[in-house]
Write a protein that holds these residues in place. Structure first.
Motif, short mmCIF file in Angstrom:
data_model
loop_
_atom_site.label_atom_id
_atom_site.label_comp_id
_atom_site.label_asym_id
_atom_site.label_seq_id
_atom_site.Cartn_x
_atom_site.Cartn_y
_atom_site.Cartn_z
N GLU A 20 39.41 24.03 25.46
CA GLU A 20 39.06 24.58 24.13
C GLU A 20 38.50 23.28 23.27
N LEU A 21 38.89 21.90 23.41
CA LEU A 21 38.37 20.81 22.74
C LEU A 21 36.93 20.71 23.28
N VAL A 22 36.56 20.79 24.64
CA VAL A 22 35.23 20.91 25.03
C VAL A 22 34.32 21.84 24.17
N LEU A 23 34.87 23.10 24.22
CA LEU A 23 34.20 24.05 23.68
C LEU A 23 33.93 23.95 22.35
N SER A 24 34.82 23.30 21.63
CA SER A 24 34.78 23.11 20.23
C SER A 24 33.85 22.14 19.66
N LEU A 26 31.13 21.28 21.66
CA LEU A 26 29.97 21.90 21.86
C LEU A 26 29.48 22.97 20.89
N ARG A 27 30.45 23.57 20.31
CA ARG A 27 30.23 24.59 19.21
C ARG A 27 29.52 23.83 17.90
N GLN A 28 30.04 22.80 17.68
CA GLN A 28 29.78 21.64 16.55
C GLN A 28 28.26 21.39 16.97
N ILE A 29 27.95 20.78 18.03
CA ILE A 29 26.59 20.63 18.30
C ILE A 29 25.63 21.54 18.30
N TYR A 30 26.15 23.01 18.82
CA TYR A 30 25.07 24.10 18.64
C TYR A 30 24.90 24.37 17.15
N ASP A 31 26.08 24.58 16.27
CA ASP A 31 25.85 24.96 14.88
C ASP A 31 25.01 23.79 14.17
N ILE A 37 17.18 21.67 23.67
CA ILE A 37 17.30 23.14 24.42
C ILE A 37 18.45 23.23 25.23
N THR A 38 18.76 22.39 25.95
CA THR A 38 19.76 22.07 26.93
C THR A 38 21.19 22.45 26.07
N ASP A 39 21.32 21.68 24.88
CA ASP A 39 22.64 21.78 24.19
C ASP A 39 22.73 23.51 23.80
N HIS A 40 21.92 23.96 23.48
CA HIS A 40 22.00 25.60 23.35
C HIS A 40 22.18 26.38 24.26
N HIS A 44 26.28 28.43 25.64
CA HIS A 44 26.49 29.76 26.08
C HIS A 44 26.83 29.63 27.51
N VAL A 45 26.72 28.72 28.32
CA VAL A 45 27.34 28.76 29.80
C VAL A 45 28.71 28.71 29.62
N VAL A 46 29.09 27.50 28.97
CA VAL A 46 30.34 26.99 29.04
C VAL A 46 31.19 28.23 28.01
N ASN A 47 30.58 28.61 26.98
CA ASN A 47 31.61 29.70 26.51
C ASN A 47 31.93 30.84 27.23
N ALA A 48 30.68 31.34 27.92
CA ALA A 48 31.03 32.35 29.02
C ALA A 48 32.17 32.02 30.05
N ALA A 49 31.88 30.84 30.43
CA ALA A 49 32.99 30.26 31.37
C ALA A 49 34.36 30.32 30.91
N TYR A 50 34.44 29.81 29.50
CA TYR A 50 35.76 30.01 29.09
C TYR A 50 36.47 31.28 28.99
N GLN A 51 35.60 32.26 28.32
CA GLN A 51 35.97 33.53 27.97
C GLN A 51 36.24 34.33 29.38
N PHE A 52 35.30 33.86 30.51
CA PHE A 52 35.86 34.57 31.79
C PHE A 52 37.24 34.25 32.02
N TRP A 53 37.79 32.77 31.83
CA TRP A 53 38.90 32.24 32.62
C TRP A 53 39.90 32.81 31.79
N PHE A 54 39.74 32.64 30.49
CA PHE A 54 40.93 32.54 29.53
C PHE A 54 40.95 33.84 28.63
N SER A 55 40.05 34.74 28.24
CA SER A 55 39.99 35.71 27.32
C SER A 55 40.49 37.13 28.06
N PRO A 56 41.49 37.54 27.21
CA PRO A 56 42.28 38.66 27.75
C PRO A 56 41.22 40.00 27.87
N GLU A 57 40.10 39.95 26.94
CA GLU A 57 39.45 41.00 26.86
C GLU A 57 38.08 40.97 28.04
#
Length: 166
Positions: A20-24, A26-31, A37-40, A44-57
């Protein structure tokens, strides 16, 4: 480094708080509308990875992937497509969501070209095997997984399920 940290914290050690800290960050950098281009794409890659592993949806990671694919297409950075698709495919296969898996496999097939990285082609074979197994076609599953493992053996890069410890 965000991508490597996320792979480690999500797939390697399963440390949600650190992920969550890494994603947070990266979200700051993205925003900030970074020039990179790599940052953007990495976001999305790490957000998808995080959601795959930890999201209940079950739908969250695939939806993030679709958004990320739009970004990579707009930025002309297709390198990131398969890592994003990989996260969604794992989620859909894990949830045995066969229709979603078929749809994501079709998107993956569109993204794979004759110049695609060997590992990306192996990922495609791997998920064809997953889907065939779920559909009750073990012969098709074995053909696909043998192709995936042959690529992995010949290229020296192990397949994602082994690499991520899944």
């Amino acid at each position: 480094r965000g991508l490597q940290l996320m792979i480690h914290y999500v797939y390697g050690s399963g440390e949600r708080r650190k992920a969550e800290l890494v994603l947070s960050r990266l979200r700051q950098i993205y925003d900030v509308e970074s020039e990179s281009i790599t940052d953007h794409c990495v976001y999305h890659v790490v957000n998808a990875a995080y959601q795959f592993w930890f999201s209940p949806e079950a739908t969250q990671a695939p939806a993030t992937v679709i958004t990320g694919l739009t970004v990579t297409e707009r930025l002309g950075a297709p390198f990131w497509d398969v890592p994003m698709l990989n996260a969604a495919l794992f989620r859909l296969a894990s949830d045995e969501h066969m229709e979603g898996l078929r749809n994501m496999l079709a998107i993956l097939d569109e993204r794979l070209s004759p110049e695609a990285r060997e590992h990306d082609i192996a990922i495609g074979h791997h998920f064809v095997a997953y889907l065939a197994w779920l559909e009750g076609d073990p012969e098709k599953a074995l053909i696909a997984i043998e192709a995936a493992y042959r690529i992995a053996r010949d290229s020296g890069f192990c397949l994602s399920p082994v690499y991520y410890g899944v």
